[in-house]
Every structure is written in C-alpha cells, then in structure tokens.
Design a protein around this motif. Structure first.
Motif, mmCIF file in Angstrom:
data_model
loop_
_atom_site.group_PDB
_atom_site.id
_atom_site.type_symbol
_atom_site.label_atom_id
_atom_site.label_comp_id
_atom_site.label_asym_id
_atom_site.label_seq_id
_atom_site.Cartn_x
_atom_site.Cartn_y
_atom_site.Cartn_z
ATOM 1 N N THR A 82 -3.712 -4.039 -2.352
ATOM 2 C CA THR A 82 -4.338 -2.750 -2.039
ATOM 3 C C THR A 82 -5.842 -2.926 -1.826
ATOM 4 O O THR A 82 -6.603 -1.959 -1.889
ATOM 5 C CB THR A 82 -4.077 -1.733 -3.163
ATOM 6 O OG1 THR A 82 -4.552 -2.262 -4.406
ATOM 7 C CG2 THR A 82 -2.601 -1.408 -3.280
ATOM 8 N N GLN A 102 1.125 -1.112 9.648
ATOM 9 C CA GLN A 102 0.320 -0.459 8.625
ATOM 10 C C GLN A 102 0.098 1.031 8.876
ATOM 11 O O GLN A 102 -0.588 1.684 8.087
ATOM 12 C CB GLN A 102 -1.032 -1.159 8.503
ATOM 13 C CG GLN A 102 -0.965 -2.507 7.818
ATOM 14 C CD GLN A 102 -0.543 -2.397 6.362
ATOM 15 O OE1 GLN A 102 -1.153 -1.691 5.566
ATOM 16 N NE2 GLN A 102 0.526 -3.086 6.011
ATOM 17 N N ARG A 125 0.829 -1.213 0.000
ATOM 18 C CA ARG A 125 0.000 0.000 0.000
ATOM 19 C C ARG A 125 0.860 1.258 0.000
ATOM 20 O O ARG A 125 0.572 2.214 -0.732
ATOM 21 C CB ARG A 125 -0.932 -0.003 1.213
ATOM 22 C CG ARG A 125 -1.943 -1.113 1.197
ATOM 23 C CD ARG A 125 -2.735 -1.199 2.487
ATOM 24 N NE ARG A 125 -3.420 -2.482 2.573
ATOM 25 C CZ ARG A 125 -4.638 -2.721 2.119
ATOM 26 N NH1 ARG A 125 -5.335 -1.745 1.562
ATOM 27 N NH2 ARG A 125 -5.187 -3.906 2.226
ATOM 28 N N ASN A 174 1.738 2.934 6.047
ATOM 29 C CA ASN A 174 1.130 2.465 4.798
ATOM 30 C C ASN A 174 -0.305 2.947 4.664
ATOM 31 O O ASN A 174 -0.736 3.368 3.590
ATOM 32 C CB ASN A 174 1.191 0.939 4.747
ATOM 33 C CG ASN A 174 2.608 0.412 4.652
ATOM 34 O OD1 ASN A 174 3.247 0.498 3.607
ATOM 35 N ND2 ASN A 174 3.117 -0.124 5.739
ATOM 36 N N CYS A 175 -1.044 2.896 5.766
ATOM 37 C CA CYS A 175 -2.434 3.367 5.752
ATOM 38 C C CYS A 175 -2.484 4.877 5.522
ATOM 39 O O CYS A 175 -3.317 5.370 4.757
ATOM 40 C CB CYS A 175 -3.113 3.000 7.062
ATOM 41 S SG CYS A 175 -4.829 3.512 7.175
ATOM 42 N N GLN A 185 -1.817 5.591 1.997
ATOM 43 C CA GLN A 185 -2.984 5.241 1.185
ATOM 44 C C GLN A 185 -4.087 6.283 1.334
ATOM 45 O O GLN A 185 -4.839 6.538 0.387
ATOM 46 C CB GLN A 185 -3.495 3.851 1.553
ATOM 47 C CG GLN A 185 -4.517 3.319 0.567
ATOM 48 C CD GLN A 185 -4.939 1.888 0.873
ATOM 49 O OE1 GLN A 185 -5.363 1.584 1.988
ATOM 50 N NE2 GLN A 185 -4.824 1.012 -0.120
#
Length: 482
Positions: free
Chosen positions: A424, A327, A65, A330-331, A334
C-alpha cells in the motif's frame, strides 16, 4: 445491520453506483452519515435487469490495495471476495510455436486475483442494502448541481420526471465522463487533461474445454494472466469462475480497421495468434470479433478534486487510467480508504457541523493528487512492458537482477510491480523509488561492463589457446624470427 443510535444530521449524496461509489457508501454509512446513492443504470440485483445493463469490458484484477480498502470496512468483505476469486501468480507468455514461458509476479509467491465485476458489484450492493441509513435510487441521471446550497437535480429515467435532492456533501463517483466533475469545473479553476491512446480493445472468449470426466475445465492454466505480446499490440486472457477466459485484444485502431472480412480476421490470427484459434474456436472468433464493440482507452488527470466543504470527486471521475497495470479499481478503492483516513485525522463527525471538513477535503486533494498522477503514468508505461518488454532479453535480465537483490536486500531494492501491486506504498513514492533504483542499477551495470569485457577476453583467449596452442606461442615465434 443497524447504525449508530445517534440520529445523523449530515447527509451525503453519492453520484455513481459503480464499485468505487458503493464502497464509499459503505464507509460513510459506517461513519453514521445519512447516505443516498444515485445510479443511472437499473438495479442489477434484479435478475431481469442484468441482461439490460451494458457491462464494462476488461476483467478486473484485485490486488493488495483493493483488498486493504475492503478489509478496512470491517464488514468482512475481503474474506467474502477471496472466496470467489482466482489467484494469478504471474504472466504466461505465449511466444509463438506453442512455446509458453511463466513470469512470476512476485519473488516470494505473491499473486493478484481475477475477480468478476458483476459478482463484486452485487456483493457491495447487497451489503449497502443492510444499512438503515442508506437509500439507493436507480435510473437517476444527474443533470446539474448547485454546490453552494447542496442541490442536485436528476431525471428519473423510469418516470421521466425531474427530481431534486439536498445534501451536505456530494461525492462524485460517476466515472470517466463524470457529470459531477463537469459541474465542478464551473466552480473551481480546475487543471484538466485528457489523452486518448491510439489503441482500442475488443473482447473475446475462450470457452471451457471438456475434460476426461466430461466436466467443464479450463483450456489453459488458470493461475496466470496470459499474454500474447506482439511489440505494437497484444492479446491478454484472464480466467473466470465458470472455467472460461475473457480475452482482450489491444491494438491500434488502424489494425482493427484493416480487418474487414472474416478471411482478413483469420489471416491475422493465423499470423499472430495461431495457438489461440483452437482455444477460442473459429466460428466463435468470427462472431465475437465482428459483434463486440471496439472500445477506446482514455487517461484523465485533473486537480483539484474538491470545492470547499461541498463536493469531492473520486475514482475514474478524478483519474481515469488505461487498464494495463490492473490498478483502476484498486486505486479507486484506495481513494475511499484514504478519504476515510483523513476524516479520522480531522475528526469529521456525522453529527457535528463545527468541524474542519473544508480542510479535510483540501488535504485529500493535496495528498492524493501526486499518487493518482503517478499511477496514471505507470499504467501507460506498463502497456509497453506487457506488449513488448516481456520478451526483451535486457528487460528479463534486469528483472532477474532486481529479484535477486530484493531477496538479498528487501529493504533497499524492491521491484516496481511489487511496490504497486503487493503493497500500500504511495504510488508517488513507488515511482520515485523505482527511478532511483533504475539509476543505480544502470550505474552498477556500467561499472561492471569493463570488468565483464576483460573477463570475456581473458576467458576467450585461454579457450583459444587450449584449442589452438601452436598459434599462441608468440615468444617462440619471436625468438625464431630474431
């Protein structure tokens, strides 16, 4: 690097110069907006400032992601980052008595990447500095906002003066204790929840070892995330480019509070993490444990993330999560990618004011909320998995079954970790699919249990008959009795 020849009419103010904030700067700059970044800390690109900046603990794990969001800037950031990361193909479980067990992350050799926060932050800052429509303001502490007129009031920490700025859109990327979010709470009826877990963390270091050639080398396998699971607590270690490992000890506050002396510390480590002592070094362990802070861990959820067409919060400001799924970054990355995609869908321009910005921000809240709520919950769940389940036989059996089914039927069965870290797919969809898979795997196991029981009895009976034939000839005994 130049921007569009059109003079941008819109101005976006990004509050928070962390990784997510700077990535949003790049996306808006690419869209032709006039961008101002405001950050409380000093500019870490200046060498003398680096030692004055309080760095966040816990290493960063970059996965699909985050790489997708970097790639979609079309600035080649994903390729630059991958030149400076260390791939981790799985977990290395330290099971005691020097026993090591590798648990691959992916069925097909997928991996996540250990990345240094400072390196990544500096790369994004340097990239942002190449845009002529970007201005960066450091040592600016946000005091208050008036969203209706787009006014932000800061204190310049360098001069001590109060300064004001106007913006058409305000992006709050100022972390878990966000000032923008606090101001947003006054403008909207925000649902908000905050949960501190009972565990804290402390950071330690495994230094490089000297190899046979006299060079620095890794003291452990660098292509794994190392875990010392102890059911109710754990220690992890991630590799760094300088051949060291950053260790993080996670355990309840009462455990930390019980260690008051160096003797207490060494007794604790000899009991639970004996193989780590020669790796860290006894003197280093004592020094770092008592010197380094014991950080708390918080999970924050809220909704909505926007107010009209004036402000939106992203990253930890909107959804702070515990770090156990790797995450958080990464989150947050995103978030920026999703917001940019919605701007594309609604054709939000930097030079038009008669568009649908309000609707676009509403759509972001509607679309993103179930996903970030899901990953916050999954991050909590993964702590149990990392500190306990990784040595549980039933967990390991289910993991093998899921992996086998994924190889055979990749469209129908996908392991949760694969959906979260190597795709994703929306987090909410991954969670729903994981629950459905869990239900059917449980049903399959229950249906096979009677068959397995009968087979076990049948095999046991014939094995017993082979070894003790004189006990099994029931017909013969019956005839003799009769």
């Amino acid at each position: 690097m130049s921007t569009s020849s059109l003079v941008p009419e819109r101005h976006v103010a990004v509050v928070g110069g962390g990784l997510v904030g700077i990535l949003s700067v790049l996306y808006f700059a690419k869209r032709g907006w006039r961008v101002s970044l405001f950050e409380l800390r000093e500019d870490l690109r200046i060498q003398e400032n680096k030692r004055n900046i309080s760095h966040k603990s816990i290493n960063l794990a970059l996965s699909v992601r985050g790489l997708s969001a970097l790639k979609n800037t079309t600035l080649g950031l994903d390729e630059k980052v991958l030149e400076s990361v260390i791939p981790m193909k799985g977990r290395m479980i330290h099971a005691g008595e020097g026993k090591l067990k590798s648990q691959p992350y992916g069925v097909f050799g997928e991996c996540i990447y250990s990345v240094e926060r400072e390196m990544l932050l500096e790369l994004l800052l340097n990239t942002a500095a190449t845009f002529t429509n970007v201005k960066m303001h450091f040592q600016h502490q946000l005091k208050r906002c008036n969203f209706d007129i787009g006014k932000l009031e800061f204190e310049n920490k360098e001069t001590g003066k109060q300064v004001e700025y106007l913006a058409d859109l305000i992006i709050g990327a100022d972390g878990a204790f966000s000032t923008v979010r606090t101001q947003l709470m006054r403008a909207v009826r925000m649902d908000y929840s905050q949960e501190y877990i009972s565990h804290a963390y402390c950071e330690l270091t495994i230094p490089p070892k000297i190899n046979d050639k006299g060079d620095d080398d890794f003291a452990m396998d660098p292509n794994h995330l190392h875990i010392w699971p102890m059911r109710s607590f754990m220690m992890i270690a991630l590799p760094n480019r300088n051949k060291s490992f950053t260790c993080t000890l996670f355990m309840p506050f009462e455990n930390f509070n019980a260690i008051k002396t160096e003797d207490d510390l060494m007794e604790f480590f000899k009991k639970y993490f004996p193989d780590s002592i020669p790796l860290i070094g006894e003197e280093r362990l004592k020094e770092e444990y008592f010197r380094n802070p014991k950080g708390s861990l918080v999970s924050i959820k809220c909704k909505p993330y926007h107010y009209r067409d004036r402000v939106i919060i992203i990253g930890d400001a909107a959804h702070s999560m515990v770090p156990f799924y790797g995450q958080g970054m990464n989150c947050g990355f995103q978030d920026v990618e999703v917001l940019n995609g919605i701007f594309e869908e609604y054709n939000i321009s930097a030079v038009r004011s008669d568009d649908k910005l309000t609707f676009a921000l509403e759509e972001y809240t509607r679309r993103r909320h179930p996903d970030v709520t899901s990953i916050c919950d999954l991050a909590m769940y993964n702590y149990i998995e990392m500190r306990s389940s990784v040595v549980d036989p039933w967990y390991l059996l289910r993991r093998r079954v899921e992996g086998t089914l994924y190889r055979l039927f990749p469209r129908y069965v996908i392991p949760l970790y694969t959906m979260v870290s190597f795709s994703t797919m929306r987090y909410s969809e991954a969670m729903q699919r994981w629950k459905r898979q869990g239900f059917w795997l449980t049903m399959m196991g229950m249906s096979l249990l009677p068959i397995g029981t009968v087979a076990f009895i049948w095999i046991g009976y014939h094995q017993f008959k082979r070894v003790y034939p004189h006990y099994i000839n029931f017909n013969l005994y019956y005839n003799r009795i009769m």
